[in-house]
Design a protein around this motif. Structure first.
Motif, PDB file in Angstrom:
ATOM      1  N   LYS A 232      44.031  33.277  39.243  1.00  0.00           N
ATOM      2  CA  LYS A 232      42.578  33.186  39.235  1.00  0.00           C
ATOM      3  C   LYS A 232      42.136  31.815  39.739  1.00  0.00           C
ATOM      4  O   LYS A 232      42.913  30.868  39.763  1.00  0.00           O
ATOM      5  CB  LYS A 232      42.053  33.410  37.817  1.00  0.00           C
ATOM      6  CG  LYS A 232      42.357  34.785  37.252  1.00  0.00           C
ATOM      7  CD  LYS A 232      41.807  34.918  35.832  1.00  0.00           C
ATOM      8  CE  LYS A 232      42.125  36.291  35.254  1.00  0.00           C
ATOM      9  NZ  LYS A 232      41.609  36.429  33.856  1.00  0.00           N
ATOM     10  N   PHE A 233      40.848  31.732  40.127  1.00  0.00           N
ATOM     11  CA  PHE A 233      40.304  30.445  40.527  1.00  0.00           C
ATOM     12  C   PHE A 233      40.467  29.430  39.400  1.00  0.00           C
ATOM     13  O   PHE A 233      40.295  29.756  38.220  1.00  0.00           O
ATOM     14  CB  PHE A 233      38.819  30.555  40.855  1.00  0.00           C
ATOM     15  CG  PHE A 233      38.514  31.023  42.256  1.00  0.00           C
ATOM     16  CD1 PHE A 233      39.218  30.533  43.348  1.00  0.00           C
ATOM     17  CD2 PHE A 233      37.502  31.937  42.489  1.00  0.00           C
ATOM     18  CE1 PHE A 233      38.931  30.950  44.636  1.00  0.00           C
ATOM     19  CE2 PHE A 233      37.206  32.364  43.770  1.00  0.00           C
ATOM     20  CZ  PHE A 233      37.930  31.872  44.852  1.00  0.00           C
ATOM     21  N   THR A 234      40.788  28.195  39.775  1.00  0.00           N
ATOM     22  CA  THR A 234      40.715  27.110  38.799  1.00  0.00           C
ATOM     23  C   THR A 234      39.251  26.924  38.401  1.00  0.00           C
ATOM     24  O   THR A 234      38.336  27.423  39.077  1.00  0.00           O
ATOM     25  CB  THR A 234      41.247  25.806  39.396  1.00  0.00           C
ATOM     26  OG1 THR A 234      40.443  25.466  40.545  1.00  0.00           O
ATOM     27  CG2 THR A 234      42.707  25.941  39.802  1.00  0.00           C
ATOM     28  N   LEU A 235      39.022  26.187  37.328  1.00  0.00           N
ATOM     29  CA  LEU A 235      37.657  25.979  36.868  1.00  0.00           C
ATOM     30  C   LEU A 235      36.810  25.317  37.955  1.00  0.00           C
ATOM     31  O   LEU A 235      35.663  25.719  38.196  1.00  0.00           O
ATOM     32  CB  LEU A 235      37.649  25.129  35.601  1.00  0.00           C
ATOM     33  CG  LEU A 235      36.256  24.783  35.042  1.00  0.00           C
ATOM     34  CD1 LEU A 235      35.479  26.054  34.716  1.00  0.00           C
ATOM     35  CD2 LEU A 235      36.388  23.901  33.812  1.00  0.00           C
ATOM     36  N   GLU A 236      37.365  24.318  38.640  1.00  0.00           N
ATOM     37  CA  GLU A 236      36.595  23.620  39.667  1.00  0.00           C
ATOM     38  C   GLU A 236      36.249  24.547  40.823  1.00  0.00           C
ATOM     39  O   GLU A 236      35.119  24.550  41.323  1.00  0.00           O
ATOM     40  CB  GLU A 236      37.355  22.402  40.180  1.00  0.00           C
ATOM     41  CG  GLU A 236      36.540  21.574  41.160  1.00  0.00           C
ATOM     42  CD  GLU A 236      37.230  20.300  41.599  1.00  0.00           C
ATOM     43  OE1 GLU A 236      36.548  19.443  42.205  1.00  0.00           O
ATOM     44  OE2 GLU A 236      38.441  20.156  41.349  1.00  0.00           O
ATOM     45  N   ALA A 237      37.212  25.357  41.263  1.00  0.00           N
ATOM     46  CA  ALA A 237      36.947  26.287  42.355  1.00  0.00           C
ATOM     47  C   ALA A 237      35.930  27.347  41.949  1.00  0.00           C
ATOM     48  O   ALA A 237      35.061  27.734  42.734  1.00  0.00           O
ATOM     49  CB  ALA A 237      38.248  26.953  42.802  1.00  0.00           C
ATOM     50  N   GLU A 238      36.020  27.798  40.701  1.00  0.00           N
ATOM     51  CA  GLU A 238      35.061  28.790  40.207  1.00  0.00           C
ATOM     52  C   GLU A 238      33.651  28.209  40.177  1.00  0.00           C
ATOM     53  O   GLU A 238      32.678  28.871  40.571  1.00  0.00           O
ATOM     54  CB  GLU A 238      35.470  29.249  38.810  1.00  0.00           C
ATOM     55  CG  GLU A 238      34.540  30.307  38.223  1.00  0.00           C
ATOM     56  CD  GLU A 238      34.902  30.676  36.796  1.00  0.00           C
ATOM     57  OE1 GLU A 238      34.067  31.324  36.139  1.00  0.00           O
ATOM     58  OE2 GLU A 238      36.003  30.304  36.345  1.00  0.00           O
ATOM     59  N   VAL A 239      33.515  26.975  39.715  1.00  0.00           N
ATOM     60  CA  VAL A 239      32.208  26.319  39.686  1.00  0.00           C
ATOM     61  C   VAL A 239      31.621  26.228  41.093  1.00  0.00           C
ATOM     62  O   VAL A 239      30.431  26.468  41.305  1.00  0.00           O
ATOM     63  CB  VAL A 239      32.334  24.920  39.053  1.00  0.00           C
ATOM     64  CG1 VAL A 239      31.100  24.085  39.326  1.00  0.00           C
ATOM     65  CG2 VAL A 239      32.572  25.044  37.546  1.00  0.00           C
ATOM     66  N   MET A 240      32.466  25.889  42.073  1.00  0.00           N
ATOM     67  CA  MET A 240      31.992  25.802  43.453  1.00  0.00           C
ATOM     68  C   MET A 240      31.479  27.143  43.947  1.00  0.00           C
ATOM     69  O   MET A 240      30.433  27.232  44.602  1.00  0.00           O
ATOM     70  CB  MET A 240      33.111  25.311  44.354  1.00  0.00           C
ATOM     71  CG  MET A 240      33.465  23.843  44.163  1.00  0.00           C
ATOM     72  SD  MET A 240      34.762  23.327  45.313  1.00  0.00           S
ATOM     73  CE  MET A 240      34.853  21.568  44.952  1.00  0.00           C
ATOM     74  N   HIS A 241      32.187  28.222  43.636  1.00  0.00           N
ATOM     75  CA  HIS A 241      31.777  29.534  44.108  1.00  0.00           C
ATOM     76  C   HIS A 241      30.549  30.054  43.383  1.00  0.00           C
ATOM     77  O   HIS A 241      29.801  30.871  43.939  1.00  0.00           O
ATOM     78  CB  HIS A 241      32.944  30.529  43.969  1.00  0.00           C
ATOM     79  CG  HIS A 241      33.975  30.395  45.042  1.00  0.00           C
ATOM     80  ND1 HIS A 241      34.936  29.408  45.032  1.00  0.00           N
ATOM     81  CD2 HIS A 241      34.190  31.104  46.176  1.00  0.00           C
ATOM     82  CE1 HIS A 241      35.697  29.521  46.117  1.00  0.00           C
ATOM     83  NE2 HIS A 241      35.263  30.531  46.820  1.00  0.00           N
TER      84      HIS A 241
END
Length: 248
Positions: A232-241
């Motif tokens: 799954k997306f890391t937290l930082e990548a998820e926040v960006m998306h």
């Protein structure tokens, strides 16, 4: 009627009409917008805009900025214009159907040197002769440049910046040195961030920011890991998306 899909970005805050094949918006566009969203820009140019995703995402953050989208493919430029309209940007945006390498055509359309304080671009990732190109013409145009084209693309984008303006681009990680060599000599204050699929794997993308007319030292930022061990997306990548860029 041309077949299209109707998609959403940033937690459905951005509506995007695009072609089902050829150039389609993905993680690269989101990452570039997210890593540029802290810049308080008044005039933003999206070079090689395709359907306009990067410029539109930045338009959501810079609510008073004037936006210019430059795209040479007529069909993509028409979709970009549609996306400008359906997202409510018509009064502060224009779409230019032109070749970024053709300065005379750009000037005739009102696009001159120094019109922007922020230029963003996602140049095609390969040049002729590097790989076997897709038989899909739309994909070829979106992903391939003529020989030496990356250097010309970066210089053409830099031409649009005024003094102290920022250029930001995303490119294949192995093209880092080629990108840095292409920037005109008056650029400095480079910020470089490598993007890895997951921790322990080689970088696949790089985001580069640089300022015209500034000579501050280069900053190598902490790497971005897109996925965790669970896939799954890391937290930082998820926040960006999600587009929650204030939480970064």
């Amino acid at each position: 009627m041309t077949e299209v899909t109707h998609d959403q970005l940033l937690g459905e805050r951005l509506q995007l009409t695009q072609l089902p094949r050829g150039h389609r918006v993905g993680t690269d566009a989101v990452l570039l917008a997210a890593m540029t969203a802290d810049i308080n820009a008044t005039d933003i140019v999206d070079v090689g805009a395709a359907t306009g995703a990067i410029g539109l995402m930045l338009g959501l953050k810079n609510t008073k900025a004037h936006l210019v989208f430059i795209e040479q493919d007529k069909q993509l430029a028409e979709l970009c214009l549609k996306n400008v309209s359906q997202n409510g940007f018509s009064e502060r945006a224009e779409v230019i159907n032109a070749d970024i390498f053709d300065k005379n055509s750009l000037k005739a359309l009102g696009i001159k040197a120094g019109i922007a304080d922020l230029v963003v671009t996602n140049p095609p990732f390969v040049e002729e002769g590097e790989v076997r190109l897709s038989p899909d013409i739309a994909k070829q145009k979106a992903h391939a440049l003529p020989k030496g084209g990356l250097d010309l693309w970066i210089k053409a984008a830099a031409y649009l910046l005024r003094a102290k303006g920022t250029m930001a681009l995303i490119q294949r990680a192995d093209k880092l040195l080629e990108c840095l060599e292409a920037f005109p000599k008056d650029f400095g204050a480079f910020r470089i961030r490598m993007i890895h699929p997951r921790e322990g794997e080689a970088a696949v993308r790089v985001v580069i920011r640089a300022i015209k007319g500034r000579k501050s030292p280069t900053i190598i930022e902490a790497p971005l890991y897109l996925h965790g061990s669970d896939g799954k997306f890391t937290l930082e990548a998820e926040v960006m998306h999600r587009g929650d860029w204030s939480a970064q």
